[in-house]
Design a protein around this motif. Structure first.
Motif, PDB file in Angstrom:
ATOM      1  N   ALA A  63      46.567  21.842  30.007  1.00  0.00           N
ATOM      2  CA  ALA A  63      45.129  21.819  29.703  1.00  0.00           C
ATOM      3  C   ALA A  63      44.319  22.576  30.744  1.00  0.00           C
ATOM      4  CB  ALA A  63      44.641  20.373  29.617  1.00  0.00           C
ATOM      5  N   LEU A  64      44.839  22.658  31.960  1.00  0.00           N
ATOM      6  CA  LEU A  64      44.107  23.318  33.043  1.00  0.00           C
ATOM      7  C   LEU A  64      44.313  24.827  33.060  1.00  0.00           C
ATOM      8  CD1 LEU A  64      42.323  22.917  35.572  1.00  0.00           C
ATOM      9  CD2 LEU A  64      44.432  22.567  36.894  1.00  0.00           C
ATOM     10  N   ILE A  65      45.340  25.331  32.386  1.00  0.00           N
ATOM     11  CA  ILE A  65      45.674  26.754  32.482  1.00  0.00           C
ATOM     12  C   ILE A  65      44.512  27.647  32.045  1.00  0.00           C
ATOM     13  CG2 ILE A  65      47.161  28.580  31.583  1.00  0.00           C
ATOM     14  CD1 ILE A  65      49.405  26.513  31.400  1.00  0.00           C
ATOM     15  N   GLY A  66      43.954  27.375  30.851  1.00  0.00           N
ATOM     16  CA  GLY A  66      42.867  28.205  30.347  1.00  0.00           C
ATOM     17  C   GLY A  66      41.659  28.227  31.273  1.00  0.00           C
ATOM     18  N   PRO A  67      41.120  27.048  31.645  1.00  0.00           N
ATOM     19  CA  PRO A  67      39.979  27.031  32.574  1.00  0.00           C
ATOM     20  C   PRO A  67      40.281  27.684  33.918  1.00  0.00           C
ATOM     21  CG  PRO A  67      40.194  24.918  31.464  1.00  0.00           C
ATOM     22  CD  PRO A  67      41.409  25.707  31.105  1.00  0.00           C
ATOM     23  N   ALA A  68      41.509  27.496  34.428  1.00  0.00           N
ATOM     24  CA  ALA A  68      41.856  28.103  35.714  1.00  0.00           C
ATOM     25  C   ALA A  68      41.851  29.618  35.623  1.00  0.00           C
ATOM     26  CB  ALA A  68      43.230  27.603  36.167  1.00  0.00           C
ATOM     27  N   ARG A  69      42.436  30.142  34.551  1.00  0.00           N
ATOM     28  CA  ARG A  69      42.425  31.602  34.375  1.00  0.00           C
ATOM     29  C   ARG A  69      40.998  32.107  34.215  1.00  0.00           C
ATOM     30  NH1 ARG A  69      47.481  33.591  33.846  1.00  0.00           N
ATOM     31  NH2 ARG A  69      49.106  32.311  32.861  1.00  0.00           N
ATOM     32  N   LYS A  70      40.160  31.338  33.519  1.00  0.00           N
ATOM     33  CA  LYS A  70      38.768  31.752  33.324  1.00  0.00           C
ATOM     34  C   LYS A  70      38.035  31.822  34.663  1.00  0.00           C
ATOM     35  CE  LYS A  70      35.331  32.609  30.414  1.00  0.00           C
ATOM     36  NZ  LYS A  70      34.184  32.683  31.324  1.00  0.00           N
ATOM     37  N   ILE A  71      38.315  30.873  35.558  1.00  0.00           N
ATOM     38  CA  ILE A  71      37.700  30.907  36.885  1.00  0.00           C
ATOM     39  C   ILE A  71      38.085  32.197  37.611  1.00  0.00           C
ATOM     40  CG2 ILE A  71      37.750  29.856  39.180  1.00  0.00           C
ATOM     41  CD1 ILE A  71      38.043  27.143  37.763  1.00  0.00           C
ATOM     42  N   HIS A 138      41.758  34.719  25.054  1.00  0.00           N
ATOM     43  CA  HIS A 138      40.966  33.496  25.221  1.00  0.00           C
ATOM     44  C   HIS A 138      41.314  32.751  26.509  1.00  0.00           C
ATOM     45  CE1 HIS A 138      39.042  34.009  21.435  1.00  0.00           C
ATOM     46  NE2 HIS A 138      40.090  33.735  20.700  1.00  0.00           N
ATOM     47  N   ASN A 139      42.593  32.840  26.932  1.00  0.00           N
ATOM     48  CA  ASN A 139      43.012  32.151  28.149  1.00  0.00           C
ATOM     49  C   ASN A 139      42.889  33.021  29.395  1.00  0.00           C
ATOM     50  OD1 ASN A 139      43.702  29.696  26.887  1.00  0.00           O
ATOM     51  ND2 ASN A 139      45.682  30.527  26.258  1.00  0.00           N
ATOM     52  N   ALA A 140      42.229  34.186  29.235  1.00  0.00           N
ATOM     53  CA  ALA A 140      41.933  35.079  30.366  1.00  0.00           C
ATOM     54  C   ALA A 140      43.180  35.581  31.075  1.00  0.00           C
ATOM     55  CB  ALA A 140      41.000  34.381  31.354  1.00  0.00           C
ATOM     56  N   VAL A 141      44.304  35.692  30.354  1.00  0.00           N
ATOM     57  CA  VAL A 141      45.499  36.296  30.938  1.00  0.00           C
ATOM     58  C   VAL A 141      45.250  37.782  31.201  1.00  0.00           C
ATOM     59  CG1 VAL A 141      47.935  36.833  30.547  1.00  0.00           C
ATOM     60  CG2 VAL A 141      47.010  34.619  29.835  1.00  0.00           C
ATOM     61  N   CYS A 142      44.514  38.413  30.309  1.00  0.00           N
ATOM     62  CA  CYS A 142      44.159  39.820  30.446  1.00  0.00           C
ATOM     63  C   CYS A 142      42.846  40.042  29.712  1.00  0.00           C
ATOM     64  CB  CYS A 142      45.261  40.720  29.885  1.00  0.00           C
ATOM     65  SG  CYS A 142      45.579  40.423  28.117  1.00  0.00           S
ATOM     66  N   GLU A 143      42.284  41.236  29.866  1.00  0.00           N
ATOM     67  CA  GLU A 143      41.034  41.558  29.199  1.00  0.00           C
ATOM     68  C   GLU A 143      41.237  42.368  27.927  1.00  0.00           C
ATOM     69  OE1 GLU A 143      37.406  42.196  31.773  1.00  0.00           O
ATOM     70  OE2 GLU A 143      38.980  42.985  33.097  1.00  0.00           O
ATOM     71  N   ILE A 144      42.308  43.145  27.881  1.00  0.00           N
ATOM     72  CA  ILE A 144      42.565  44.029  26.747  1.00  0.00           C
ATOM     73  C   ILE A 144      44.031  43.906  26.352  1.00  0.00           C
ATOM     74  CG2 ILE A 144      42.640  46.436  25.975  1.00  0.00           C
ATOM     75  CD1 ILE A 144      40.400  47.019  27.999  1.00  0.00           C
ATOM     76  N   LEU A 276      43.138  48.555  20.383  1.00  0.00           N
ATOM     77  CA  LEU A 276      42.738  47.639  21.443  1.00  0.00           C
ATOM     78  C   LEU A 276      42.176  46.351  20.847  1.00  0.00           C
ATOM     79  CD1 LEU A 276      40.731  50.103  23.744  1.00  0.00           C
ATOM     80  CD2 LEU A 276      43.207  49.681  23.704  1.00  0.00           C
ATOM     81  N   VAL A 277      42.497  45.229  21.464  1.00  0.00           N
ATOM     82  CA  VAL A 277      41.908  43.937  21.112  1.00  0.00           C
ATOM     83  C   VAL A 277      41.253  43.387  22.376  1.00  0.00           C
ATOM     84  CG1 VAL A 277      42.329  41.618  20.233  1.00  0.00           C
ATOM     85  CG2 VAL A 277      43.703  43.530  19.391  1.00  0.00           C
ATOM     86  N   PHE A 278      40.015  42.913  22.256  1.00  0.00           N
ATOM     87  CA  PHE A 278      39.277  42.442  23.425  1.00  0.00           C
ATOM     88  C   PHE A 278      38.116  41.564  22.976  1.00  0.00           C
ATOM     89  CE2 PHE A 278      37.813  46.506  21.929  1.00  0.00           C
ATOM     90  CZ  PHE A 278      36.429  46.397  21.869  1.00  0.00           C
ATOM     91  N   ASP A 279      37.461  40.948  23.925  1.00  0.00           N
ATOM     92  CA  ASP A 279      36.264  40.142  23.674  1.00  0.00           C
ATOM     93  C   ASP A 279      35.111  40.842  24.375  1.00  0.00           C
ATOM     94  OD1 ASP A 279      34.218  38.344  23.466  1.00  0.00           O
ATOM     95  OD2 ASP A 279      35.288  36.656  24.364  1.00  0.00           O
ATOM     96  N   ARG A 280      34.270  41.523  23.615  1.00  0.00           N
ATOM     97  CA  ARG A 280      33.234  42.359  24.229  1.00  0.00           C
ATOM     98  C   ARG A 280      32.230  41.542  25.047  1.00  0.00           C
ATOM     99  NH1 ARG A 280      31.742  42.475  18.742  1.00  0.00           N
ATOM    100  NH2 ARG A 280      29.742  41.478  18.272  1.00  0.00           N
ATOM    101  N   ASN A 281      32.153  40.237  24.800  1.00  0.00           N
ATOM    102  CA  ASN A 281      31.221  39.398  25.549  1.00  0.00           C
ATOM    103  C   ASN A 281      31.763  38.980  26.913  1.00  0.00           C
ATOM    104  OD1 ASN A 281      29.199  39.267  23.472  1.00  0.00           O
ATOM    105  ND2 ASN A 281      30.561  37.871  22.356  1.00  0.00           N
ATOM    106  N   ASN A 282      33.028  39.264  27.171  1.00  0.00           N
ATOM    107  CA  ASN A 282      33.629  38.831  28.440  1.00  0.00           C
ATOM    108  C   ASN A 282      34.428  39.950  29.090  1.00  0.00           C
ATOM    109  OD1 ASN A 282      33.053  35.867  28.861  1.00  0.00           O
ATOM    110  ND2 ASN A 282      33.827  35.817  26.766  1.00  0.00           N
TER     111      ASN A 282
END
Length: 316
Positions: A63-71, A138-144, A276-282
């Motif tokens: 459960a902590l992996i996603g938030p930790a990567r986002k930090i 979504h889990n911030a492993v990478c941006e693209i 390319l796949v990405f989240d343009r807001n982040n």
């Protein structure tokens, strides 16, 4: 919660053990062990199970992996937002790419990006399973992520699962490579209905493998494969060794022929778009610059192709 505690936690998740994480980060193992104990004490939860010499995340750890990567991603974005005294971007751009689309356009884009942004470090990791693309973003492993398209993603209005952005770079055409010394058809391109040879296959589930299977005539689809490779990048090597024919990307045809293989195109052609796949807001500034570069390069190539076609039409 200390930032280095978060960094050490993610490193253990990514590397599977404290020793491997310490090696990757260049720190002492006791430092990571102490940081994990402190983090567990502060959160009042157990984050890992020790299995042999490895570390496996508990449900709380997962459960902590996603938030930790986002930090860590937010910190990287903040650091990359500020240009240096010369006005250059710094920081790191993290990309994950499916091996099948890691040649051709992607190296050219990275080369041009680094010419324009020499102080940015580009890290390109491997992504084998196309079903993990949304999770990587979504889990911030990478941006693209660079992958085959179309992207299968659930439409969800929530912030954490919002629909990702997709930009198409091009399309791959698949050919067949026959082993050196093997029988091969005289005519080129080869109708799919006439495909009749033992194939080096890859497991179904990936877009490319599923599309190839869909195109095979019934007799060929029912034929027992010469070999099934989990590592699809080894297809050509097995074909050149004489194991069986292999479906390869057109970009690999020259290498195949240099190795003694005989190549044929298909009719109708089998092409699979990628992009390319990405989240343009982040996106960090560096990642946004990479996406903009990709758009510019594709637009230039499109204009050049239009000009060439117009010139050819005029000459005819």
């Amino acid at each position: 919660m200390e930032l280095h505690h978060v960094r050490y936690f993610v490193a253990v998740i990514d590397n599977g053990s404290i020793s491997a994480a310490a090696s990757a980060l260049g720190v002492a193992q006791p430092s990571i062990s102490q940081a994990l104990r402190t983090l567990e004490r502060e959160l009042h939860i157990r984050l890992f199970h020790r299995v042999g010499r490895g570390m496996v995340a508990t449900s709380a750890g997962h459960a902590l992996i996603g938030p930790a990567r986002k930090i860590l991603r937010d910190i990287a974005v903040a650091e990359g937002t500020v240009r240096d005294a010369e006005g250059d971007f710094r920081g790191r751009l993290e990309i994950r790419s499916h091996p099948a689309v890691s040649s051709g356009t992607l190296p050219q884009l990275v080369a041009e990006f680094l010419r324009r942004n020499p102080k940015v470090t580009v890290e390109i990791g491997v992504m084998h399973d196309e079903s993990t693309v949304a999770g990587l973003i979504h889990n911030a492993v990478c941006e693209i992520v660079v992958t085959h398209l179309p992207l299968d993603q659930s439409i969800d209005a929530t912030e954490s699962n919002r629909v990702l952005d997709v930009f198409e770079l091009g399309a791959q055409e698949f050919w067949i490579a026959y082993p050196p010394g093997a029988d091969f058809p005289d005519h080129d391109p080869l109708p799919w209905a006439e495909l009749d040879t033992p194939l080096v296959a890859t497991p179904r589930g990936a877009l490319a493998a599923d599309e190839i299977t869909r195109m095979l005539p019934p007799a060929q689809a029912a034929r027992r494969p010469a070999a099934i490779l989990e590592n699809r990048e080894a297809r050509l090597a097995f074909a050149l060794a004489g194991v069986g024919a292999a479906l390869i990307e057109r970009s690999m045809a020259g290498v195949a022929r240099a190795g003694g293989a005989h190549t044929r195109a298909f009719t109708p052609p089998l092409t699979l778009p990628y992009g390319l796949v990405f989240d343009r807001n982040n996106l960090s500034p560096a990642a946004a610059a990479f996406v903009d570069l990709a758009r510019d390069q594709v637009a230039k190539e499109s204009c050049s192709a239009t000009a060439r076609n117009a010139s050819a039409a005029g000459e005819s």
